[in-house]
Motif scaffolding. Structure first.
Motif, mmCIF file in Angstrom:
data_model
loop_
_atom_site.group_PDB
_atom_site.id
_atom_site.type_symbol
_atom_site.label_atom_id
_atom_site.label_comp_id
_atom_site.label_asym_id
_atom_site.label_seq_id
_atom_site.Cartn_x
_atom_site.Cartn_y
_atom_site.Cartn_z
ATOM 1 N N ALA A 49 -0.010 -4.840 -6.589
ATOM 2 C CA ALA A 49 0.699 -6.107 -6.496
ATOM 3 C C ALA A 49 1.532 -6.270 -7.747
ATOM 4 N N GLY A 50 2.731 -6.826 -7.571
ATOM 5 C CA GLY A 50 3.615 -6.980 -8.714
ATOM 6 C C GLY A 50 4.556 -8.148 -8.557
ATOM 7 N N SER A 51 5.118 -8.568 -9.675
ATOM 8 C CA SER A 51 6.152 -9.591 -9.691
ATOM 9 C C SER A 51 7.505 -8.900 -9.659
ATOM 10 N N ARG A 52 8.555 -9.645 -9.923
ATOM 11 C CA ARG A 52 9.887 -9.067 -9.929
ATOM 12 C C ARG A 52 9.989 -7.925 -10.941
ATOM 13 N N ASP A 53 9.364 -8.094 -12.110
ATOM 14 C CA ASP A 53 9.590 -7.160 -13.213
ATOM 15 C C ASP A 53 8.375 -6.345 -13.636
ATOM 16 N N ALA A 54 7.197 -6.666 -13.150
ATOM 17 C CA ALA A 54 6.024 -6.016 -13.729
ATOM 18 C C ALA A 54 4.906 -5.859 -12.703
ATOM 19 N N GLU B 124 5.746 3.406 -10.038
ATOM 20 C CA GLU B 124 7.163 3.050 -10.174
ATOM 21 C C GLU B 124 7.828 2.946 -8.801
ATOM 22 N N TRP B 125 7.472 3.859 -7.899
ATOM 23 C CA TRP B 125 8.002 3.813 -6.532
ATOM 24 C C TRP B 125 7.573 2.525 -5.835
ATOM 25 N N GLY B 126 6.290 2.179 -5.975
ATOM 26 C CA GLY B 126 5.776 0.967 -5.345
ATOM 27 C C GLY B 126 6.406 -0.295 -5.908
ATOM 28 N N GLN B 127 6.621 -0.328 -7.231
ATOM 29 C CA GLN B 127 7.233 -1.496 -7.857
ATOM 30 C C GLN B 127 8.638 -1.746 -7.314
ATOM 31 N N LYS B 128 9.389 -0.681 -7.101
ATOM 32 C CA LYS B 128 10.732 -0.829 -6.524
ATOM 33 C C LYS B 128 10.639 -1.261 -5.059
ATOM 34 N N ALA B 129 9.645 -0.724 -4.365
ATOM 35 C CA ALA B 129 9.542 -0.984 -2.923
ATOM 36 C C ALA B 129 9.208 -2.436 -2.605
ATOM 37 N N ILE B 130 8.552 -3.167 -3.521
ATOM 38 C CA ILE B 130 8.172 -4.560 -3.220
ATOM 39 C C ILE B 130 9.320 -5.544 -3.439
ATOM 40 N N GLN B 131 10.439 -5.090 -3.977
ATOM 41 C CA GLN B 131 11.527 -6.027 -4.288
ATOM 42 C C GLN B 131 12.018 -6.803 -3.061
ATOM 43 N N PRO B 132 12.164 -6.192 -1.875
ATOM 44 C CA PRO B 132 12.563 -6.985 -0.703
ATOM 45 C C PRO B 132 11.573 -8.102 -0.367
ATOM 46 N N ARG C 57 0.866 -1.173 0.000
ATOM 47 C CA ARG C 57 0.000 0.000 0.000
ATOM 48 C C ARG C 57 0.905 1.226 0.000
ATOM 49 N N VAL C 58 0.610 2.163 -0.900
ATOM 50 C CA VAL C 58 1.414 3.370 -1.037
ATOM 51 C C VAL C 58 0.560 4.581 -0.669
ATOM 52 N N GLY C 59 1.053 5.401 0.218
ATOM 53 C CA GLY C 59 0.406 6.663 0.552
ATOM 54 C C GLY C 59 1.319 7.823 0.173
ATOM 55 N N ARG C 60 0.794 9.028 0.256
ATOM 56 C CA ARG C 60 1.613 10.214 -0.014
ATOM 57 C C ARG C 60 1.194 11.338 0.925
ATOM 58 N N ILE C 61 2.142 11.793 1.727
ATOM 59 C CA ILE C 61 1.898 12.873 2.678
ATOM 60 C C ILE C 61 2.918 13.969 2.422
ATOM 61 N N ASP C 62 2.428 15.173 2.191
ATOM 62 C CA ASP C 62 3.302 16.319 1.901
ATOM 63 C C ASP C 62 4.259 16.022 0.750
ATOM 64 N N ALA D 59 5.352 3.695 2.502
ATOM 65 C CA ALA D 59 4.939 2.308 2.316
ATOM 66 C C ALA D 59 4.144 1.824 3.512
ATOM 67 N N PHE D 60 3.153 1.008 3.262
ATOM 68 C CA PHE D 60 2.324 0.413 4.310
ATOM 69 C C PHE D 60 1.868 1.460 5.324
ATOM 70 N N PRO D 61 1.177 2.516 4.882
ATOM 71 C CA PRO D 61 0.713 3.537 5.835
ATOM 72 C C PRO D 61 -0.300 2.964 6.818
ATOM 73 N N SER D 62 -0.275 3.470 8.025
ATOM 74 C CA SER D 62 -1.276 3.093 9.027
ATOM 75 C C SER D 62 -2.595 3.791 8.707
ATOM 76 N N PHE D 63 -3.632 3.424 9.438
ATOM 77 C CA PHE D 63 -4.924 4.096 9.250
ATOM 78 C C PHE D 63 -4.796 5.599 9.484
ATOM 79 N N ASP D 64 -4.041 5.983 10.500
ATOM 80 C CA ASP D 64 -3.855 7.408 10.787
ATOM 81 C C ASP D 64 -3.156 8.105 9.626
ATOM 82 N N GLU D 65 -2.149 7.447 9.050
ATOM 83 C CA GLU D 65 -1.421 8.041 7.929
ATOM 84 C C GLU D 65 -2.286 8.110 6.673
ATOM 85 N N ILE D 66 -3.145 7.129 6.484
ATOM 86 C CA ILE D 66 -4.047 7.145 5.329
ATOM 87 C C ILE D 66 -4.976 8.353 5.397
#
Length: 708
Positions: A180-185, A206-214, A153-158, A163-170
């Motif tokens: 949801a993504g695989s290694r490449d897509a 694009e940010w989220g796709q990179k973030a799921i690699q771990p 889950r991706v949020g954006r504040i300011d 990544a993985f924002p809490s309910f308060d952050e949402i």
């Protein structure tokens, strides 16, 4: 003896995700728990030993069960136990199902069941944990599957992604994106946002796709260390020989039908004639199953349509890739509904009706989220007649829940705040005819309905469904897909938004992934289509009506100090009941001190408002009040100027001339008009009747008081 567990941890943009296996549900094909903070999801995956008899599809089921013990609460139902899945649980099932399904073998007919439980729920949404739990359970199981995938889950504040924002952050974020993504897509996207631009949305993907690699790394490590051998299964694929034979018998006729640019019903009838002729040609061959011939025929049809689109850019109904079907709209269809919007695009038609209610009409929410009520609700109904079918009505389907939620998310950012429009809103979208993109037609119909009602929405919202046909390096993006194109295509990409930006987006693909460059093209084409659709809608109604219809209840709000709420309610609710009984208005109060007054007529609302303002008002120095004499002393009279608040009119301030006895001027219960000349530090109020009689200013009244 407790078995040894295996723990794997990944850090995703500062958030620690732990996957554990080995101690729970040992007889499942695969079982894991996924944890972030104190939120824990159990995921299990199991496959039957044999194929489901007679199945011509892959029987995958995903069940997410909310357990209220997970956040230490007892279910609010009469039976005090969990019942059928609620709306949020149903949406979670769909969210988990969609990215998993394309990665199963196409010829698999064994039942696969994923069951997920929330074991502990803190301040994080459980749905995205379910994606990772399902993937991890599958990759270590004996079930054939081409994972792993990662969910985030991706949020954006300011302006900063998290990544993985809490309910308060949402609640603080202008973006709530689950992908949801695989290694490449990228595999699936589900989002609602506060009118963000297409460029910002792509950046988030694009940010989220990179973030799921771990998360992918972690699961690949689990496969190496724990993964079971995959089960063998019976393949249910039509032979290449039969495919070739059916193609030879049907392809020419199919192409001939495609050239006629027929509407849905005529197109299907023409194809049925060809299919029946092909079936008849195999009638004498006992070695060929009728179901296999039908499957082969559908495969030839699908290939023919896809090839025609890729080679010529021409679609089954004759449109080019970017043309939107003919649109017409209407409003005020029902004279008694509070507002209606009718939206027709091609053979897809949706009627949305709006109903306004009081705050007490809000939906009570009993689940693991911190939200306990919903003021805005959107319900979507898809009856069988909308596609010319007859079937038993079995209640709301998962698909109907999902489409209603998508339309709800699309409109939510433009719904006015409760302080500005103190109503509960329920919208119902009835699909009267469907040939693709009925969920986005519901968004358009809802905008029309809200404006017809007179809801002061911040901006109108339009939606469109995009499609994709891809073969190797060749691909074509389709604008405003119809049902057949959804069926034969590789993507269903729904985008809704205002002129300022995207408010909701949902993408499902049937490929193993999608490059962001293709997403960028699709978003650009969707924006152009939304602009065209919005123009058609604005020709029917361009802004919300200035007045609500006569039969719509009137609701107004008054904000009072929180410490005054008790004065309005009164002991045991006595005061608020009295206000409602004497004025005929309905009164609701929330914890923030907003009082909602609902009434069918203005006079009733006015009387209730005056009572409430009187109960909560604070005396002001210099203000004139008409009050009742509540007590008489030798030195003056006490006058109640506000409910529960009285002040002293000194005998020297009772009249323009000298007064010997208070009773010579006023009696108990008399109404007199007085000015507040002073309020002491301990709250005592000084009043003057003489100041009113003489027409003095506050300064003159205070000066005269000091002299006496």
């Amino acid at each position: 003896m407790k078995p040894e567990s295996k723990k794997y941890t990944a850090v995703v943009e500062g958030k620690e995700i732990t996957i554990e296996t080995g101690t729970l549900a040992e007889q499942a094909g695969g079982a894991v728990t996924v944890q972030i903070g104190e939120s824990i999801m159990l995921g299990t995956a199991t496959m039957s030993d044999n194929a489901r008899e007679g199945a011509d599809f892959f029987p995958l089921t995903v069940n997410y069960e909310e357990r209220m013990y997970a956040n230490g609460s007892i279910p609010g139902s009469f039976f005090r136990r969990e019942g059928r899945p609620g709306e949020d649980a149903t949406l979670t099932c769909r969210l988990i199902d969609r990215p998993l399904r394309p990665l199963f073998p196409k010829d698999l007919r064994n039942d696969v069941q994923l069951i997920l439980y929330a074991l502990s729920s803190d301040n994080y949404p459980m749905d995205v944990l379910g994606i990772n739990a399902a993937s991890a359970a599958l990759v270590i199981s004996d079930i054939p599957w081409e994972g792993p995938i990662g969910g985030i889950r991706v949020g954006r504040i300011d302006g900063e992604f998290i990544a993985f924002p809490s309910f308060d952050e949402i609640n603080e974020s202008d973006l709530d994106l689950v992908m949801a993504g695989s290694r490449d897509a990228i595999l699936t996207v589900e989002s609602n946002s506060k009118e963000i631009s297409e460029e910002d949305f792509l950046e988030a993907l694009e940010w989220g796709q990179k973030a799921i690699q771990p998360l992918i790394d972690l699961q690949e490590k689990m496969i190496k260390e724990l993964g079971k051998d995959k089960k063998n299964y019976e393949s249910f694929m039509v032979s290449d020989e039969l495919k070739s034979d059916v193609e030879g018998k049907a392809l020419a006729s199919i192409n001939e039908i495609l050239e006629k640019d027929l509407e849905k019903v005529e197109f299907r009838k023409s194809l049925d004639v060809v299919r029946d002729e092909v079936l008849e040609s195999f009638a004498e061959n006992e070695d060929v199953a009728t179901s296999d011939v039908k499957e082969a025929f559908e495969g030839v049809l699908k290939s023919a349509i896809r090839e025609r689109i890729l080679e010529t850019g021409k679609r089954p109904d004759g449109r080019d890739l970017t043309t939107v079907r003919d649109i017409w709209c209407d409003v005020n269809t029902s004279p008694r509904a509070h507002g209606t919007g009718l939206f027709t695009r091609g053979q897809t038609q949706v009627l949305t009706s709006t109903t306004l209610g009081t705050p007490r009409d809000a939906q009570i929410v009993d689940n693991l989220s911190p939200n306990d009520s919903k003021r805005y609700m959107h319900h979507y109904n898809f009856p069988p007649f909308s596609v010319g079918e007859v079937r038993f009505l079995r209640g709301t389907s998962r698909r109907e829940v999902g489409h209603g939620a998508l339309a709800e998310r699309a409109l939510l950012p433009v719904i006015p705040a409760v302080e500005d429009f103190p109503y509960t809103l329920r919208l119902v979208s009835e699909v009267l005819s469907s040939n693709g993109s009925s969920s986005m037609a519901s968004v358009c119909g809802s905008t029309l309905s809200l404006m017809d009602t007179g809801v002061p929405i911040k901006a109108p919202v339009a939606g469109v469904a995009m499609g994709l046909v891809k073969e190797g390096d060749r691909y074509a993006i389709l604008t405003d897909i119809q049902g057949l194109e959804d069926h034969i295509g590789n993507m269903d990409f729904k985008v809704a938004g205002t002129d300022a930006g995207i408010t909701a987006l949902q993408m499902d693909i049937k490929l193993k992934g999608l490059a962001s460059s293709v997403m960028s093209e699709a978003l650009k084409a969707a924006k152009e289509a939304r602009t065209l659709i919005m123009g058609k809608m604005m020709e029917t109604i361009s802004e919300p009506r200035e007045e609500l219809k006569p039969h719509v209840p009137r609701i107004e709000s008054v904000r009072v100090p929180v410490d005054k709420i008790g004065a309005i309610i009164g002991p045991g609710g006595k005061t608020i009941r009295d206000i409602q009984e004497t004025t005929g208005a309905k009164i609701d109060i929330n914890d923030e001190g907003i009082v909602f007054i609902a009434s069918d007529n203005g006079e009733s609302a006015r009387m209730a408002r005056e009572r409430i303002e009187g109960l909560t008002a604070t005396p002001e120095i210099g203000r004139i009040y008409t009050g009742r004499v509540a007590g008489i002393k030798t030195f003056g009279a006490f006058v109640e100027i506000l409910p529960g608040r009285d002040g002293l009119v000194h005998i020297s301030q009772l009249d323009s001339s000298h007064v010997k006895n208070v009773e010579d001027v006023v009696s108990f219960g008399d109404e007199i008009t007085v000015m507040v000349t002073d309020i002491t530090k301990d709250g005592k109020i000084r009043l003057s009747r003489q100041a009113v009689l003489e027409g003095w200013s506050l300064e003159e009244a205070q000066q005269a008081d000091r002299k006496k």
